[in-house]
Design an enzyme around this catalytic site. Structure first.
Site, short mmCIF file in Angstrom:
data_model
loop_
_atom_site.label_atom_id
_atom_site.label_comp_id
_atom_site.label_asym_id
_atom_site.label_seq_id
_atom_site.Cartn_x
_atom_site.Cartn_y
_atom_site.Cartn_z
N ASP A 236 -30.87 -97.92 -61.41
CA ASP A 236 -30.03 -98.84 -60.64
C ASP A 236 -30.83 -100.01 -60.04
O ASP A 236 -30.27 -100.89 -59.41
CB ASP A 236 -29.30 -98.08 -59.51
CG ASP A 236 -28.25 -97.13 -60.07
OD1 ASP A 236 -27.92 -97.24 -61.26
OD2 ASP A 236 -27.78 -96.27 -59.31
N ARG B 149 -18.23 -103.67 -55.22
CA ARG B 149 -18.04 -102.22 -55.31
C ARG B 149 -19.14 -101.47 -54.56
O ARG B 149 -18.93 -100.35 -54.12
CB ARG B 149 -18.08 -101.77 -56.78
CG ARG B 149 -16.87 -102.21 -57.55
CD ARG B 149 -16.96 -101.79 -58.97
NE ARG B 149 -16.95 -100.33 -59.07
CZ ARG B 149 -16.75 -99.66 -60.18
NH1 ARG B 149 -16.54 -100.30 -61.30
NH2 ARG B 149 -16.76 -98.35 -60.18
N ARG C 254 -21.28 -92.72 -70.63
CA ARG C 254 -21.19 -91.86 -69.46
C ARG C 254 -20.41 -90.55 -69.69
O ARG C 254 -19.36 -90.31 -69.10
CB ARG C 254 -20.62 -92.66 -68.27
CG ARG C 254 -21.39 -93.96 -68.06
CD ARG C 254 -21.15 -94.59 -66.76
NE ARG C 254 -21.73 -93.84 -65.66
CZ ARG C 254 -21.78 -94.28 -64.41
NH1 ARG C 254 -21.32 -95.46 -64.12
NH2 ARG C 254 -22.30 -93.55 -63.45
N LYS D 250 -24.03 -95.58 -50.87
CA LYS D 250 -22.73 -95.47 -51.54
C LYS D 250 -22.65 -94.19 -52.37
O LYS D 250 -21.66 -93.45 -52.31
CB LYS D 250 -22.52 -96.69 -52.45
CG LYS D 250 -21.32 -96.55 -53.37
CD LYS D 250 -21.29 -97.59 -54.47
CE LYS D 250 -22.27 -97.39 -55.57
NZ LYS D 250 -21.80 -97.04 -56.89
N ASN D 251 -23.68 -93.93 -53.17
CA ASN D 251 -23.58 -92.81 -54.10
C ASN D 251 -23.66 -91.45 -53.42
O ASN D 251 -23.18 -90.46 -53.96
CB ASN D 251 -24.63 -92.95 -55.22
CG ASN D 251 -24.27 -94.10 -56.15
OD1 ASN D 251 -23.13 -94.56 -56.17
ND2 ASN D 251 -25.25 -94.58 -56.92
N CYS E 156 -18.19 -97.12 -69.14
CA CYS E 156 -18.29 -98.35 -68.37
C CYS E 156 -19.33 -99.24 -68.98
O CYS E 156 -19.93 -98.90 -69.99
CB CYS E 156 -18.52 -98.07 -66.89
SG CYS E 156 -20.19 -97.65 -66.50
C1 EPZ Z 1 -25.24 -91.69 -60.88
O1 EPZ Z 1 -24.37 -91.70 -62.00
C2 EPZ Z 1 -25.00 -92.98 -60.14
N1 EPZ Z 1 -23.59 -93.06 -59.78
C3 EPZ Z 1 -25.37 -94.17 -61.01
O2 EPZ Z 1 -25.29 -95.33 -60.20
C4 EPZ Z 1 -26.82 -94.02 -61.50
O3 EPZ Z 1 -27.12 -95.04 -62.42
C5 EPZ Z 1 -27.02 -92.65 -62.16
O4 EPZ Z 1 -26.60 -91.59 -61.26
C6 EPZ Z 1 -28.47 -92.39 -62.54
O5 EPZ Z 1 -29.28 -92.44 -61.39
C7 EPZ Z 1 -23.14 -92.35 -58.75
O6 EPZ Z 1 -23.85 -91.65 -58.07
C8 EPZ Z 1 -21.70 -92.52 -58.41
P1 EPZ Z 1 -26.10 -89.07 -64.34
P2 EPZ Z 1 -24.10 -90.36 -62.81
O7 EPZ Z 1 -25.13 -87.97 -64.55
O8 EPZ Z 1 -24.19 -89.21 -61.88
C9 EPZ Z 1 -26.36 -88.29 -69.10
C10 EPZ Z 1 -24.58 -97.45 -59.55
O9 EPZ Z 1 -24.89 -98.60 -59.95
N2 EPZ Z 1 -25.27 -87.32 -68.89
O10 EPZ Z 1 -27.32 -88.81 -63.53
O11 EPZ Z 1 -22.86 -90.54 -63.58
C11 EPZ Z 1 -25.90 -89.73 -68.93
O12 EPZ Z 1 -25.35 -90.24 -70.11
C12 EPZ Z 1 -24.31 -96.33 -60.51
O13 EPZ Z 1 -24.45 -97.19 -58.34
C13 EPZ Z 1 -24.88 -86.53 -69.94
O14 EPZ Z 1 -25.40 -86.62 -71.05
O15 EPZ Z 1 -25.36 -90.36 -63.78
C14 EPZ Z 1 -27.18 -90.42 -68.51
O16 EPZ Z 1 -27.94 -90.72 -69.67
C15 EPZ Z 1 -24.30 -96.80 -61.92
N3 EPZ Z 1 -23.86 -85.63 -69.70
C16 EPZ Z 1 -27.96 -89.34 -67.74
O17 EPZ Z 1 -27.34 -88.10 -68.09
C17 EPZ Z 1 -23.29 -85.48 -68.48
O18 EPZ Z 1 -22.40 -84.63 -68.33
C18 EPZ Z 1 -27.92 -89.49 -66.22
O19 EPZ Z 1 -26.56 -89.59 -65.79
C19 EPZ Z 1 -23.72 -86.30 -67.43
C20 EPZ Z 1 -24.71 -87.22 -67.66
#
Ligand code: EPZ
Length: 431
Positions: free
Chosen positions: A306, A398, A122, A22-23, A117
């Protein structure tokens, strides 16, 4: 309201086929809008978030054909608006990928800001920092993020935190920028590599995806392609944990075992037997006395956040005290309250869950707080004595295609119901 109702206590046996990631697919769909040529994407998971993304692409004028559930043909030469402001799009976080894709192609985009969320606030500051470094003017106002540039220019970008979303978004915009971009401290997740491979198959010049330094040499245009999405490592891991928790013996097919290494290692520590084949993994837990262990969620190749709730459910049935440390999302233990209602003994201290294993869970009516936690509660229900009802399964839908159908093929007694009568009927038949 749809619910899953199940009678637990049956070990899972058999084979299950894993769908596309999905991702990865969410980002690939957005990236398909970066060419005027036709793009064919196979192994697309048929889940709600994907369908929302397709509706959004259609909403801005792309031509979408879905000859089969897992194949889509996209032609984005006819995009008519760069404003993606639909009520439904705010519901998927991955809507932010449209920003990188449209900014790269059209040098302008306006996308509704996804909210926080259930698992955390996020932020998307790193995405915006990347776009600005490429020369875009970025503004957030009235619930919209807008990004605009006359031209994008390659830049050296250091991500202060490893972020999957920011890495992919910057990758997309930089693909059609002038000159060379270097992303340092990039995310290494398999779906980052998959998106880079997809873009390269369209004529992009991206090197180093899968390492923490990605180098992109901008190209003037991208062409059409035919591409198959990688298997979903989280769906695969979810079934592996379901086998462990129910003391089953299952083969998870259509996977890339390398992507599952962190999960495999942790399941071995709990005492399960894992046998890896070329594109499948067998998990045997039939006579296993589950052992406690400790785990910390980390960016790939660390243990995936995840998979954290599913791991907790297994450790909750182990023979001792385990710890699970969540280092990615600040609010990802909400489900432990629900699990406690099934008999789990879990104490949360800051970002650490301290889990004292119990002999068994008992069925209860619980509510899915988010996608992965929802799947974990289903696993708990399948391992529990008696009847469990999981509410709010729209979260699970989802990201998991035909979840209950796949579990049924493994022998699970589970049904999707949408009224009291069918629920009671299941309960009578299952007991
Ligand atoms: C992706 O989210 C996945 N979603 C998430 O899966 C997954 O939990 C996550 O990566 C971590 O592996 C999708 O791919 C659609 P990140 P993403 O940016 O890209 C911080 C599921 O269940 N951060 O890697 O949004 C953030 O707060 C979902 O399928 C910032 O600080 O996650 C977090 O602590 C849930 N600033 C860390 O980085 C930013 O601009 C990692 O987030 C972006 C992120």
């Amino acid at each position: 309201m749809e619910q899953f109702v199940m009678r637990g206590g049956e070990p899972l046996f058999g084979e299950v086929e894993i769908g596309g990631a999905k991702n990865a697919a969410l980002a690939i769909l957005a990236a398909a809008a970066m060419t005027d040529d036709t793009v064919v994407i196979d192994n697309l998971p048929d889940v709600r978030d994907i369908n929302v993304m397709l509706t959004a692409l259609e909403g801005i004028g792309a031509h979408i054909e879905r000859p089969e559930a897992h194949r889509v043909i996209i032609n984005a030469s006819c995009i008519t608006t760069l404003n993606v402001d639909y009520e439904y799009i705010k519901k998927i976080r991955a809507s932010y990928y449209l920003l990188g894709a449209l900014l790269g192609k059209f040098k302008r985009a306006e996308v509704a800001l996804p909210g926080g969320c259930a698992i955390g606030s996020r932020p998307i500051d790193l995405h915006l920092k990347g776009f600005r470094a490429l020369g875009a003017k970025v503004d957030v106002s009235y619930g919209l993020i807008s990004a605009e540039a006359k031209k994008l220019f390659g830049a050296h970008i250091y991500l202060d935190k490893v972020s999957v979303g920011a890495t992919i978004n910057i990758l997309m915009a930089a693909t059609l920028a002038e000159g060379r971009t270097v992303i340092e401290n990039a995310a290494k997740e398999p779906h980052v590599v998959d998106v880079a491979n997809f873009l390269n198959s369209m004529g992009a010049n991206i090197r180093g995806a899968g390492t923490d330094v990605i180098r992109i040499t901008g190209v003037p245009r991208l062409h059409g392609t035919e591409y198959s999405v990688i298997p979903d490592q989280i769906e695969a891991g979810t079934f592996m944990f379901a086998a462990a928790a129910t003391h089953g013996d299952i083969v998870v097919r259509n996977v890339i075992p390398k992507h599952l290494e962190a999960t495999t290692v942790k399941l071995l520590e709990t005492g399960c037997e894992i046998i890896e084949y070329d594109d499948s993994v067998r998990v045997v837990s039939t006579d296993t006395v589950l052992q406690p262990t400790s785990v910390t969620t980390l960016p790939y190749p660390g243990f995936p956040t995840d998979m954290q709730p599913q791991m907790t459910v297994v450790l909750g049935l182990s023979n001792g005290v385990s710890t699970v440390t969540e280092s990615i999302w600040e609010n990802r233990f909400k489900y432990t309250g629900e699990l406690a209602r099934m008999g789990a003994e879990i104490r949360i201290e800051s970002n650490i869950a301290i889990i004292t294993g119990v002999q068994r869970y008992t069925g209860a009516v619980v509510s899915a707080p988010d996608l992965r936690a929802g799947a974990a509660l289903v696993i708990a229900g399948l391992a529990a004595d008696g009847i469990t009802v999981v509410d709010d399964i729209h979260y699970i839908q989802r990201g998991y295609e035909c979840f209950e159908e796949k579990l049924k093929t493994l022998g699970a007694k589970i049904e999707k119901v949408d009224n009291e009568f069918d629920r009671k009927k299941f309960e009578v038949q299952a007991s």
